[in-house]
Design a protein around this motif. Structure first.
Motif, PDB file in Angstrom:
ATOM      1  N   MET A 101       0.846  -1.194   0.000  1.00 13.80           N
ATOM      2  CA  MET A 101       0.000   0.000   0.000  1.00 13.80           C
ATOM      3  C   MET A 101       0.875   1.234   0.000  1.00 13.80           C
ATOM      4  N   ILE A 102       0.638   2.147  -0.939  1.00 18.66           N
ATOM      5  CA  ILE A 102       1.500   3.313  -1.095  1.00 18.66           C
ATOM      6  C   ILE A 102       0.694   4.562  -0.789  1.00 18.66           C
ATOM      7  N   VAL A 103       0.867   5.096   0.391  1.00 19.13           N
ATOM      8  CA  VAL A 103       0.231   6.356   0.749  1.00 19.13           C
ATOM      9  C   VAL A 103       1.302   7.255   1.326  1.00 19.13           C
ATOM     10  N   THR A 104       1.573   8.352   0.668  1.00 22.93           N
ATOM     11  CA  THR A 104       2.638   9.247   1.081  1.00 22.93           C
ATOM     12  C   THR A 104       2.051  10.422   1.835  1.00 22.93           C
ATOM     13  N   ALA A 105       2.653  10.785   2.967  1.00 20.55           N
ATOM     14  CA  ALA A 105       2.215  11.971   3.711  1.00 20.55           C
ATOM     15  C   ALA A 105       3.418  12.865   3.926  1.00 20.55           C
ATOM     16  N   VAL A 106       3.357  14.079   3.401  1.00 20.44           N
ATOM     17  CA  VAL A 106       4.446  15.017   3.571  1.00 20.44           C
ATOM     18  C   VAL A 106       3.857  16.382   3.879  1.00 20.44           C
ATOM     19  N   LEU A 107       4.686  17.231   4.443  1.00 23.29           N
ATOM     20  CA  LEU A 107       4.246  18.596   4.695  1.00 23.29           C
ATOM     21  C   LEU A 107       4.384  19.426   3.438  1.00 23.29           C
ATOM     22  N   LEU A 108       3.364  20.179   3.125  1.00 28.18           N
ATOM     23  CA  LEU A 108       3.426  21.108   2.017  1.00 28.18           C
ATOM     24  C   LEU A 108       4.535  22.110   2.309  1.00 28.18           C
ATOM     25  N   GLY A 130       9.726  12.320  -8.126  1.00 28.59           N
ATOM     26  CA  GLY A 130       9.314  11.376  -9.145  1.00 28.59           C
ATOM     27  C   GLY A 130       7.839  11.083  -9.177  1.00 28.59           C
ATOM     28  N   ALA A 131       7.009  11.948  -8.594  1.00 19.74           N
ATOM     29  CA  ALA A 131       5.567  11.698  -8.593  1.00 19.74           C
ATOM     30  C   ALA A 131       5.059  11.554 -10.031  1.00 19.74           C
ATOM     31  N   ASP A 132       4.242  10.511 -10.267  1.00 22.76           N
ATOM     32  CA  ASP A 132       3.746  10.198 -11.607  1.00 22.76           C
ATOM     33  C   ASP A 132       2.576  11.113 -11.941  1.00 22.76           C
ATOM     34  N   ARG A 133       2.742  11.925 -13.007  1.00 21.76           N
ATOM     35  CA  ARG A 133       1.667  12.840 -13.405  1.00 21.76           C
ATOM     36  C   ARG A 133       0.891  12.304 -14.595  1.00 21.76           C
ATOM     37  N   PRO A 140      -5.295  11.748 -12.059  1.00 15.32           N
ATOM     38  CA  PRO A 140      -3.859  11.497 -12.180  1.00 15.32           C
ATOM     39  C   PRO A 140      -3.453  10.176 -11.523  1.00 15.32           C
ATOM     40  N   ALA A 141      -2.418   9.546 -12.067  1.00 15.70           N
ATOM     41  CA  ALA A 141      -1.909   8.300 -11.494  1.00 15.70           C
ATOM     42  C   ALA A 141      -1.364   8.519 -10.089  1.00 15.70           C
ATOM     43  N   THR A 142      -0.877   9.716  -9.822  1.00 15.46           N
ATOM     44  CA  THR A 142      -0.528  10.133  -8.462  1.00 15.46           C
ATOM     45  C   THR A 142      -1.463  11.278  -8.103  1.00 15.46           C
ATOM     46  N   LEU A 143      -2.405  11.009  -7.226  1.00 13.42           N
ATOM     47  CA  LEU A 143      -3.408  12.005  -6.839  1.00 13.42           C
ATOM     48  C   LEU A 143      -2.917  12.721  -5.593  1.00 13.42           C
ATOM     49  N   ARG A 144      -2.778  14.031  -5.694  1.00 15.11           N
ATOM     50  CA  ARG A 144      -2.233  14.823  -4.588  1.00 15.11           C
ATOM     51  C   ARG A 144      -3.358  15.602  -3.921  1.00 15.11           C
ATOM     52  N   GLN A 159      -5.135   9.456   6.975  1.00 16.75           N
ATOM     53  CA  GLN A 159      -4.489   8.307   6.350  1.00 16.75           C
ATOM     54  C   GLN A 159      -5.497   7.232   5.908  1.00 16.75           C
ATOM     55  N   PRO A 160      -6.490   6.863   6.737  1.00 18.30           N
ATOM     56  CA  PRO A 160      -7.462   5.856   6.271  1.00 18.30           C
ATOM     57  C   PRO A 160      -8.235   6.311   5.037  1.00 18.30           C
ATOM     58  N   PHE A 161      -8.505   7.607   4.940  1.00 12.98           N
ATOM     59  CA  PHE A 161      -9.185   8.126   3.755  1.00 12.98           C
ATOM     60  C   PHE A 161      -8.290   7.991   2.526  1.00 12.98           C
ATOM     61  N   ALA A 162      -7.012   8.315   2.673  1.00  7.42           N
ATOM     62  CA  ALA A 162      -6.076   8.174   1.560  1.00  7.42           C
ATOM     63  C   ALA A 162      -6.031   6.724   1.089  1.00  7.42           C
ATOM     64  N   GLU A 163      -6.058   5.795   2.020  1.00  2.00           N
ATOM     65  CA  GLU A 163      -6.040   4.376   1.670  1.00  2.00           C
ATOM     66  C   GLU A 163      -7.320   3.972   0.949  1.00  2.00           C
ATOM     67  N   HIS A 164      -8.469   4.531   1.367  1.00  2.00           N
ATOM     68  CA  HIS A 164      -9.736   4.250   0.684  1.00  2.00           C
ATOM     69  C   HIS A 164      -9.668   4.692  -0.769  1.00  2.00           C
ATOM     70  N   LEU A 165      -9.200   5.915  -1.006  1.00  2.00           N
ATOM     71  CA  LEU A 165      -9.134   6.417  -2.366  1.00  2.00           C
ATOM     72  C   LEU A 165      -8.177   5.580  -3.215  1.00  2.00           C
ATOM     73  N   GLN A 166      -7.061   5.233  -2.628  1.00  2.00           N
ATOM     74  CA  GLN A 166      -6.093   4.447  -3.377  1.00  2.00           C
ATOM     75  C   GLN A 166      -6.676   3.106  -3.814  1.00  2.00           C
ATOM     76  N   GLN A 167      -7.357   2.446  -2.900  1.00  2.00           N
ATOM     77  CA  GLN A 167      -7.937   1.142  -3.223  1.00  2.00           C
ATOM     78  C   GLN A 167      -9.059   1.265  -4.238  1.00  2.00           C
ATOM     79  N   ARG A 168      -9.882   2.298  -4.103  1.00  2.00           N
ATOM     80  CA  ARG A 168     -11.025   2.428  -5.009  1.00  2.00           C
ATOM     81  C   ARG A 168     -10.602   2.883  -6.403  1.00  2.00           C
ATOM     82  N   LEU A 169      -9.643   3.823  -6.462  1.00  2.00           N
ATOM     83  CA  LEU A 169      -9.265   4.417  -7.733  1.00  2.00           C
ATOM     84  C   LEU A 169      -8.075   3.733  -8.391  1.00  2.00           C
ATOM     85  N   GLY A 170      -7.328   2.963  -7.605  1.00  2.00           N
ATOM     86  CA  GLY A 170      -6.145   2.315  -8.159  1.00  2.00           C
ATOM     87  C   GLY A 170      -5.039   3.287  -8.495  1.00  2.00           C
ATOM     88  N   VAL A 171      -4.908   4.344  -7.694  1.00  2.00           N
ATOM     89  CA  VAL A 171      -3.878   5.349  -7.915  1.00  2.00           C
ATOM     90  C   VAL A 171      -3.052   5.509  -6.645  1.00  2.00           C
TER      91      VAL A 171
END
Length: 297
Positions: free
Chosen positions: A1-8, A15-18, A26-30, A47-59
């Motif tokens: 599972m790939i969920v990145t959390a960084v400070l703006l 290397g974020a995929d655009r 986008p393949a990498t949704l920010r 974080q759980p929301f980010a994981e939901h989107l990743q699983q549903r959208l495949g991004v």
């Protein structure tokens, strides 16, 4: 599972995929989040929301939390994020700088509607009962949250003006006859400022206060509401240039959330589609009170 959390402010992940899919997502949704509580807590919470989107959208999903509300707007304008969770006022300010499309808002768990409550609070043991008589006319001190907060700045200012304060539309710290106005940066900080006695009263989002009470950060009943107003719910928005396909896909991803634990984390009964016209009152009040553009202090 790939969920990145960084400070703006540290920039996009290397290397974020655009690459953009057929639906415009986008393949990498920010995703940007306003820090209506401390940034570290806000980032972890979603974080759980980010994981939901990743699983549903495949991004791949990246979460960005700025140091302040203006930082999220700057990220939208600079196309460093694609989707953002904004307060109504922040959305109104942002749409003057970049084309945005509202996706959804939450049905609030406390009100059961697409609106929530902004409140002015005092210490429970204070003698203050009436906003006009005991706070405004008496020239007390007051705390707002972030200057671009809807329920921590715009609506408390509206309540103060209705109670007789002469708040300047040009300098947000000038609000006579209040003797002092401060900006704490967040609802949790405003609660602490009132609780500690640093200010006599403060404006904040009522459901955040209730969460602070549940978490034990603020003792239950330690703060008392003396005025409140209903506010249109926070919009999730996307940059309009992502297109209508992305709008449909992302809206569906929100409205499909049924996990009660995830909805609870996000303070929602469920999500419903939002429209730009839902925020007309906020646009009007923000213009009247000088907050439609980020103001100087």
């Amino acid at each position: 599972m790939i969920v990145t959390a960084v400070l703006l402010g540290s920039g996009c992940a290397a290397g974020a995929d655009r690459t953009v899919g057929a639906d415009g997502v986008p393949a990498t949704l920010r995703i940007g989040l306003i820090p209506n509580i401390s940034p570290d807590v806000q980032r972890a919470k979603y974080q759980p929301f980010a994981e939901h989107l990743q699983q549903r959208l495949g991004v791949r999903v990246e979460l960005f939390v700025a140091a302040d509300y203006a930082g999220v707007v700057a990220a939208l304008v600079g196309k460093r994020i694609d989707v953002a969770y904004l307060g109504g006022l922040t959305y109104v300010q942002a749409e003057r700088q970049v084309a945005l499309t509202p996706l959804v808002t939450e049905l609030d768990k406390e009100t059961g509607t697409a609106q929530y409550l902004s409140a002015i609070v005092v210490r429970a043991d204070s003698p203050h009962r009436d906003l006009r008589r005991d706070i405004v006319t008496a020239g007390k001190s007051f705390a707002f949250g972030d200057v671009s907060s809807t329920s921590g700045s715009l609506y408390p200012r509206l309540m103060l003006v209705e109670a007789g304060a002469r708040c300047s539309p040009r300098r947000v710290s000038d609000c006579p006859p209040l003797r002092q106005v401060t900006f704490t940066g967040g609802h949790d900080a405003t609660a602490q400022a009132v609780l500690s006695g640093r200010v006599d009263a403060g404006g904040l989002e009522l459901r955040i206060l209730h969460r602070l009470e549940r978490d034990g950060t603020v003792a239950a009943g330690a703060l008392r509401v003396i005025e409140q107003r209903s506010v249109q719910g926070y919009p999730w928005v996307m940059r309009t240039d992502l297109g209508t396909g992305a709008q449909r896909t992302l809206t569906d991803a929100f409205t499909a959330i049924t996990d009660p634990n995830l909805l609870d984390l996000m303070r929602a009964k469920r999500y419903v589609a939002a429209a730009a016209s839902d925020y007309d009152e906020i646009r009007r009040k923000a213009t009247e009170l000088g907050l439609a553009e980020p103001a100087s202090r």
